[in-house]
Motif scaffolding. Structure first.
Motif, PDB file in Angstrom:
ATOM      1  N   ARG A  55       0.827  -1.202   0.000  1.00 48.74           N
ATOM      2  CA  ARG A  55       0.000   0.000   0.000  1.00 48.74           C
ATOM      3  C   ARG A  55       0.870   1.265   0.000  1.00 48.74           C
ATOM      4  NH1 ARG A  55      -5.377   1.237   1.253  1.00 48.74           N
ATOM      5  NH2 ARG A  55      -5.789  -0.893   1.966  1.00 48.74           N
ATOM      6  N   HIS A  56       1.944   1.249   0.778  1.00 47.19           N
ATOM      7  CA  HIS A  56       2.819   2.414   0.835  1.00 47.19           C
ATOM      8  C   HIS A  56       3.390   2.741  -0.538  1.00 47.19           C
ATOM      9  CE1 HIS A  56       6.777   4.426   1.468  1.00 47.19           C
ATOM     10  NE2 HIS A  56       6.086   5.129   2.363  1.00 47.19           N
ATOM     11  N   ARG A  57       3.850   1.717  -1.265  1.00 45.42           N
ATOM     12  CA  ARG A  57       4.447   1.963  -2.583  1.00 45.42           C
ATOM     13  C   ARG A  57       3.390   2.441  -3.587  1.00 45.42           C
ATOM     14  NH1 ARG A  57       8.117   1.184   1.079  1.00 45.42           N
ATOM     15  NH2 ARG A  57       9.858  -0.199   0.597  1.00 45.42           N
ATOM     16  N   ILE A  58       2.195   1.909  -3.500  1.00 51.63           N
ATOM     17  CA  ILE A  58       1.099   2.380  -4.366  1.00 51.63           C
ATOM     18  C   ILE A  58       0.797   3.843  -4.056  1.00 51.63           C
ATOM     19  CG2 ILE A  58      -1.351   2.095  -4.912  1.00 51.63           C
ATOM     20  CD1 ILE A  58      -0.939  -0.945  -4.229  1.00 51.63           C
ATOM     21  N   GLN A  59       0.753   4.189  -2.776  1.00 49.15           N
ATOM     22  CA  GLN A  59       0.490   5.574  -2.389  1.00 49.15           C
ATOM     23  C   GLN A  59       1.607   6.506  -2.849  1.00 49.15           C
ATOM     24  OE1 GLN A  59      -0.034   5.134   1.855  1.00 49.15           O
ATOM     25  NE2 GLN A  59      -2.252   4.830   1.687  1.00 49.15           N
ATOM     26  N   MET A  60       2.851   6.016  -2.832  1.00 51.91           N
ATOM     27  CA  MET A  60       3.963   6.827  -3.324  1.00 51.91           C
ATOM     28  C   MET A  60       3.785   7.147  -4.810  1.00 51.91           C
ATOM     29  SD  MET A  60       6.150   7.611  -0.898  1.00 51.91           S
ATOM     30  CE  MET A  60       7.665   7.994  -1.780  1.00 51.91           C
ATOM     31  N   ALA A  61       3.347   6.155  -5.584  1.00 48.06           N
ATOM     32  CA  ALA A  61       3.102   6.383  -7.011  1.00 48.06           C
ATOM     33  C   ALA A  61       1.973   7.390  -7.214  1.00 48.06           C
ATOM     34  CB  ALA A  61       2.774   5.064  -7.697  1.00 48.06           C
ATOM     35  N   LYS A  62       0.922   7.243  -6.438  1.00 45.09           N
ATOM     36  CA  LYS A  62      -0.221   8.158  -6.550  1.00 45.09           C
ATOM     37  C   LYS A  62       0.196   9.586  -6.214  1.00 45.09           C
ATOM     38  CE  LYS A  62      -4.959   8.714  -4.834  1.00 45.09           C
ATOM     39  NZ  LYS A  62      -6.009   8.130  -3.946  1.00 45.09           N
ATOM     40  N   ALA A  63       1.018   9.752  -5.173  1.00 43.95           N
ATOM     41  CA  ALA A  63       1.427  11.087  -4.748  1.00 43.95           C
ATOM     42  C   ALA A  63       2.374  11.744  -5.752  1.00 43.95           C
ATOM     43  CB  ALA A  63       2.086  11.019  -3.373  1.00 43.95           C
ATOM     44  N   MET A  64       2.949  10.962  -6.653  1.00 41.36           N
ATOM     45  CA  MET A  64       3.803  11.546  -7.696  1.00 41.36           C
ATOM     46  C   MET A  64       2.989  11.947  -8.920  1.00 41.36           C
ATOM     47  SD  MET A  64       7.459  10.117  -9.166  1.00 41.36           S
ATOM     48  CE  MET A  64       7.084   9.979 -10.910  1.00 41.36           C
ATOM     49  N   GLY A  65       1.687  11.629  -8.913  1.00 40.21           N
ATOM     50  CA  GLY A  65       0.817  12.042 -10.004  1.00 40.21           C
ATOM     51  C   GLY A  65       0.331  10.919 -10.884  1.00 40.21           C
ATOM     52  N   MET A  66       0.638   9.668 -10.511  1.00 36.54           N
ATOM     53  CA  MET A  66       0.184   8.543 -11.313  1.00 36.54           C
ATOM     54  C   MET A  66      -1.305   8.259 -11.039  1.00 36.54           C
ATOM     55  SD  MET A  66       3.041   7.846 -12.851  1.00 36.54           S
ATOM     56  CE  MET A  66       3.486   9.561 -12.635  1.00 36.54           C
ATOM     57  N   ASN A  67      -1.986   7.737 -12.050  1.00 34.06           N
ATOM     58  CA  ASN A  67      -3.356   7.261 -11.859  1.00 34.06           C
ATOM     59  C   ASN A  67      -3.482   5.769 -12.124  1.00 34.06           C
ATOM     60  OD1 ASN A  67      -3.269   7.068 -14.663  1.00 34.06           O
ATOM     61  ND2 ASN A  67      -4.671   8.790 -15.030  1.00 34.06           N
ATOM     62  N   THR A  68      -2.350   5.126 -12.437  1.00 33.20           N
ATOM     63  CA  THR A  68      -2.339   3.720 -12.848  1.00 33.20           C
ATOM     64  C   THR A  68      -1.080   3.049 -12.308  1.00 33.20           C
ATOM     65  OG1 THR A  68      -3.518   4.294 -14.894  1.00 33.20           O
ATOM     66  CG2 THR A  68      -2.417   2.152 -14.849  1.00 33.20           C
ATOM     67  N   ILE A  69      -1.199   1.758 -11.994  1.00 31.06           N
ATOM     68  CA  ILE A  69      -0.052   0.927 -11.623  1.00 31.06           C
ATOM     69  C   ILE A  69       0.099  -0.173 -12.668  1.00 31.06           C
ATOM     70  CG2 ILE A  69       0.898  -0.704  -9.943  1.00 31.06           C
ATOM     71  CD1 ILE A  69       0.919   2.168  -8.932  1.00 31.06           C
ATOM     72  N   ALA A 103      -8.400   0.154  -4.159  1.00 31.26           N
ATOM     73  CA  ALA A 103      -8.739   0.861  -2.917  1.00 31.26           C
ATOM     74  C   ALA A 103      -8.064   2.230  -2.864  1.00 31.26           C
ATOM     75  CB  ALA A 103      -8.324   0.026  -1.715  1.00 31.26           C
ATOM     76  N   GLU A 104      -6.922   2.354  -3.532  1.00 23.92           N
ATOM     77  CA  GLU A 104      -6.220   3.642  -3.596  1.00 23.92           C
ATOM     78  C   GLU A 104      -6.589   4.431  -4.851  1.00 23.92           C
ATOM     79  OE1 GLU A 104      -4.337   5.076  -1.349  1.00 23.92           O
ATOM     80  OE2 GLU A 104      -4.566   3.394   0.053  1.00 23.92           O
ATOM     81  N   SER A 105      -7.711   4.037  -5.502  1.00 27.17           N
ATOM     82  CA  SER A 105      -8.233   4.725  -6.687  1.00 27.17           C
ATOM     83  C   SER A 105      -7.229   4.733  -7.837  1.00 27.17           C
ATOM     84  CB  SER A 105      -8.643   6.168  -6.339  1.00 27.17           C
ATOM     85  OG  SER A 105      -9.639   6.170  -5.337  1.00 27.17           O
ATOM     86  N   MET A 106      -6.518   3.614  -7.997  1.00 29.43           N
ATOM     87  CA  MET A 106      -5.533   3.490  -9.075  1.00 29.43           C
ATOM     88  C   MET A 106      -5.988   2.416 -10.055  1.00 29.43           C
ATOM     89  SD  MET A 106      -3.106   5.680  -8.300  1.00 29.43           S
ATOM     90  CE  MET A 106      -1.468   5.222  -8.879  1.00 29.43           C
ATOM     91  N   TRP A 107      -5.844   2.717 -11.336  1.00 31.37           N
ATOM     92  CA  TRP A 107      -6.094   1.737 -12.380  1.00 31.37           C
ATOM     93  C   TRP A 107      -4.879   0.816 -12.523  1.00 31.37           C
ATOM     94  CZ3 TRP A 107     -10.995   1.634 -14.095  1.00 31.37           C
ATOM     95  CH2 TRP A 107     -11.765   2.777 -13.931  1.00 31.37           C
ATOM     96  N   VAL A 108      -5.017  -0.234 -13.333  1.00 28.36           N
ATOM     97  CA  VAL A 108      -3.964  -1.253 -13.436  1.00 28.36           C
ATOM     98  C   VAL A 108      -3.730  -1.637 -14.887  1.00 28.36           C
ATOM     99  CG1 VAL A 108      -3.385  -3.680 -12.926  1.00 28.36           C
ATOM    100  CG2 VAL A 108      -4.287  -2.206 -11.108  1.00 28.36           C
ATOM    101  N   LEU A 109      -2.445  -1.734 -15.262  1.00 25.17           N
ATOM    102  CA  LEU A 109      -2.021  -2.401 -16.489  1.00 25.17           C
ATOM    103  C   LEU A 109      -1.440  -3.747 -16.080  1.00 25.17           C
ATOM    104  CD1 LEU A 109      -0.215   0.525 -18.378  1.00 25.17           C
ATOM    105  CD2 LEU A 109      -2.550  -0.318 -18.729  1.00 25.17           C
ATOM    106  N   PHE A 110      -2.023  -4.814 -16.588  1.00 24.99           N
ATOM    107  CA  PHE A 110      -1.689  -6.171 -16.148  1.00 24.99           C
ATOM    108  C   PHE A 110      -0.738  -6.803 -17.147  1.00 24.99           C
ATOM    109  CE2 PHE A 110      -2.905 -10.709 -15.354  1.00 24.99           C
ATOM    110  CZ  PHE A 110      -2.553 -10.751 -14.011  1.00 24.99           C
ATOM    111  N   ARG A 111       0.458  -7.211 -16.663  1.00 25.43           N
ATOM    112  CA  ARG A 111       1.533  -7.686 -17.546  1.00 25.43           C
ATOM    113  C   ARG A 111       1.960  -9.091 -17.106  1.00 25.43           C
ATOM    114  NH1 ARG A 111       6.130  -3.281 -17.947  1.00 25.43           N
ATOM    115  NH2 ARG A 111       6.201  -3.979 -20.118  1.00 25.43           N
ATOM    116  N   PRO A 112       1.223 -10.126 -17.537  1.00 26.16           N
ATOM    117  CA  PRO A 112       1.476 -11.481 -17.035  1.00 26.16           C
ATOM    118  C   PRO A 112       2.457 -12.312 -17.850  1.00 26.16           C
ATOM    119  CG  PRO A 112      -0.541 -11.479 -18.298  1.00 26.16           C
ATOM    120  CD  PRO A 112      -0.015 -10.062 -18.340  1.00 26.16           C
TER     121      PRO A 112
END
Length: 630
Positions: A55-69, A103-112
């Motif tokens: 969660r912390h790393r996802i929040q770090m991405a969000k706080a940098m301006g990302m909307n997707t992981i 839960a952190e309002s981030m979209w996802v690109l799935f790379r399997p």
């Protein structure tokens, strides 16, 4: 910086409830519920991040301006043995990670994958496939049905986990990537289409996309029908170029690199950082979609760091344990100077303020009253007192790679009783990847596949002695000495055409006698040493021969409260560190990495056990504590 909200795509819909993600009819970008949508993505790998920090790393991405992981799924991390899957333990629960993104309002690109590269062992393809001598990887069913059957089984495991998490089902996944950078490997659209069809037959018909370098894409046509195109090392100019070549297909900068990977023996990390300020500013100004690879790299814990082979020299180049990658968020989750610069640029184009940067994780105090805080380990055990039973002799006439014995990682001991001669040289030129060699109890030398000179023969001084029979009679017996080769398998090649990279001794061992005779050695004993959790837990604390390299050392770290810490191994030679049973990865004195990251959740208040296996050292050295990687 002056805000330029009018330039930002107006769609700010957050994941939750069914949504339609699609491509503009003219290929001019992406749509979310019919409105233009800019993907601002940061790459995170759940397998490289302790689950407590997700969660912390996802929040770090969000706080940098990302909307997707964007996230890779490492196939071999989830199917370590054929047909046995694990999507539940520790940081393998990718469904939980994706729900955290939502839960952190981030979209996802799935790379399997199935192949992902990622500087991960064999590019995440399971090494048990290498037990087939003629296996072909990354190819269609017509060329190797065994590989494609394994791929189909893997995707079948993913399908029921992924389908409910697609945007159309109320989840956050916008697109699924088909394979990875295939144009750098081959030109075979049938293979990419087979993978796409597996997903479709399973009930997911897209949206799909592919990832490749611009030149490789143009040469190999490595895209799928109806899919978007993502560009490795992409920028605004490359997006414009690919739009001209494929005018009806939306494109994005799929991997924008803030730094680069590091191999053992290279220069310090500081030389790998890239300034992306201008690149990000242009992508934001032109409202183009992108993914930072990586926004936070994490750590290749255990034995999962991969390797490369230099295309020109053929040199084997294993990757270090840290996957810091000069990312904006450091290995231990700290916002770097680059992070703050990039955050400022992105925020300048947004109409709403970014959330505050999360507080950094607490670290252990790395200093005491006397200066640097240090541990002094003690001898604990010897590998030679903990050898498992040798394999049946029928399996060991000739030394074989790890994979032929069903072992993926760790070490294998090859042992051979020598005949009656006095000296010679040993040729194990094709050892994969690092060997320590012993004659009896005496260290005879080492052979390294990485950074190895042209001359690879190891001089031996083998004295054939006579000794009295144990009965005390006057007759004598031959006392032939034992040759032991302890081989460490390091990272399997994860990129290019050298991926069939089996570990251990992969060619015959040859003894060159002083007389000039050449002898291929046969009749080996083989003992498997996976160095896995079970092996380490059951170590017998014996040290019958403390003067023979291959020792374990132990120390106790006593703390009142937990925090992130680095173990400074600069006084040690080459080996592995475990903390409370967690494998922190490899260290090696050739550098540039000398410190191994231990996350706070792997520690506990009170006494913590630090276990070290060093392949060379007979005496313990100090282990320093540090608060940063370098």
């Amino acid at each position: 910086m002056k805000k330029r909200a009018s330039r930002q795509a107006p769609n700010t819909v957050e994941p939750g409830g069914p949504h339609v993600f699609s491509f503009a009819a003219n290929g001019d970008g992406f749509l979310l519920d019919g409105k233009p949508f800019q993907i601002r993505s940061g790459e995170l790998h759940p397998a490289r991040i302790p689950v407590d920090y997700w969660r912390h790393r996802i929040q770090m991405a969000k706080a940098m301006g990302m909307n997707t992981i964007a996230l890779y799924v490492m196939w071999n991390y989830h199917e370590p043995t054929e047909g046995t899957f694990d999507f539940h333990t520790d940081n393998r629960d990718i469904e939980a990670f994706i729900r955290l993104c939502q839960a952190e309002s981030m979209w996802v690109l799935f790379r399997p994958g199935p192949y992902v590269c990622a500087e991960w062992d064999l590019g995440s393809i399971p090494c048990w496939l290498l037990r087939y001598p003629d296996i072909r990887l990354r190819t269609d069913r017509a060329n190797d049905s065994r590989y494609m059957h394994a791929v189909e089984r893997y995707i079948a495991e993913l399908l029921p986990r992924v389908k409910p998490l697609m945007a159309e089902s109320g989840g956050p996944i916008l697109m699924i990537q088909i394979e990875n950078e295939f144009g750098s490997f081959d030109s075979n659209q049938a293979y990419l289409e087979e993978i796409r069809e597996i997903w479709i037959r399973g009930g997911i018909d897209g949206p799909f996309y592919t990832e490749d370098g611009l030149v490789q894409l143009q040469q190999s046509q490595s895209y799928v029908a109806g899919g978007a195109i993502a560009l490795s090392n992409g920028n605004a100019a490359q997006i414009e170029a690919v739009r001209k070549a494929f005018p009806s297909v939306p494109a994005m900068a799929g991997e924008v690199y803030p730094g680069w990977l590091t191999h053992w023996g290279e220069r310090a990390f500081q030389g790998t950082s890239v300034d992306l300020c201008a690149t990000l500013d242009e992508l934001m100004r032109k409202n183009l979609s992108f993914n930072l690879y990586v926004i936070h790299g994490g750590t290749s814990f255990g034995f999962y760091a991969g390797a490369n082979v230099d295309a020109d020299s053929g040199e084997y180049q294993p990757d270090i344990t840290s996957y810091d990658y000069a990312a904006p968020v450091s290995e231990q989750g700290v916002a770097t100077q680059r992070y703050m610069q990039y955050r400022s640029i992105i925020a300048g184009y947004l109409s709403t303020p970014l959330p505050p940067v999360p507080l950094p994780i607490d670290t252990l105090t790395a200093k005491d009253a006397n200066g640097t805080r240090r541990l002094m380990p003690q001898r604990y055990a010897s590998i030679w007192d903990n050898l498992p039973a040798a394999l049946p002799s029928a399996q060991t006439t000739h030394p074989q790679p790890f994979e032929m014995y069903g072992q993926g990682f760790g070490f294998v001991l090859y042992r051979k009783r020598l005949g009656p001669y006095e000296s010679g040289s040993l040729d194990i030129a094709n050892v994969h990847d690092y060997a320590t060699v012993f004659i009896g109890d005496q260290y005879a030398g080492g052979v390294s596949r990485a950074r190895m000179p042209e001359e690879r023969a190891l001089p031996l001084n083998v004295v054939h002695r006579k000794r009295l029979a144990l009965s005390g009679a006057s007759s004598v017996q031959d006392d032939a000495q034992v040759l032991e080769i302890l081989v460490e398998g390091m990272g399997r090649v994860n990129y290019g055409h050298s991926m069939i990279d089996r570990k251990g001794i992969v060619d015959p061992v040859v003894l060159h006698h002083a007389s000039g005779a050449r002898e291929v050695l046969t009749g080996w004993e083989v003992a498997l040493l996976p160095m896995d959790e079970s092996f380490v837990e059951n170590l017998r604390p014996l040290c019958s021969n403390p003067d023979k390299a291959g020792l374990f050392f132990i120390a106790t770290l006593s703390i009142d409260a937990t925090g992130d810490v680095y173990f400074d191994m600069s006084e040690w030679t080459k080996g592995i560190v475990w903390v409370n049973g967690h494998n922190l990865g490899r260290y090696w004195n050739i550098g540039p990495q000398t410190r191994l990251y231990c996350p706070s959740p792997w520690l506990k208040p009170g006494d913590n056990t630090v276990l070290i296996f060093d392949q060379h050292q007979l005496e313990a050295r100090a282990v320093g504590l540090a608060s940063t990687l370098s």
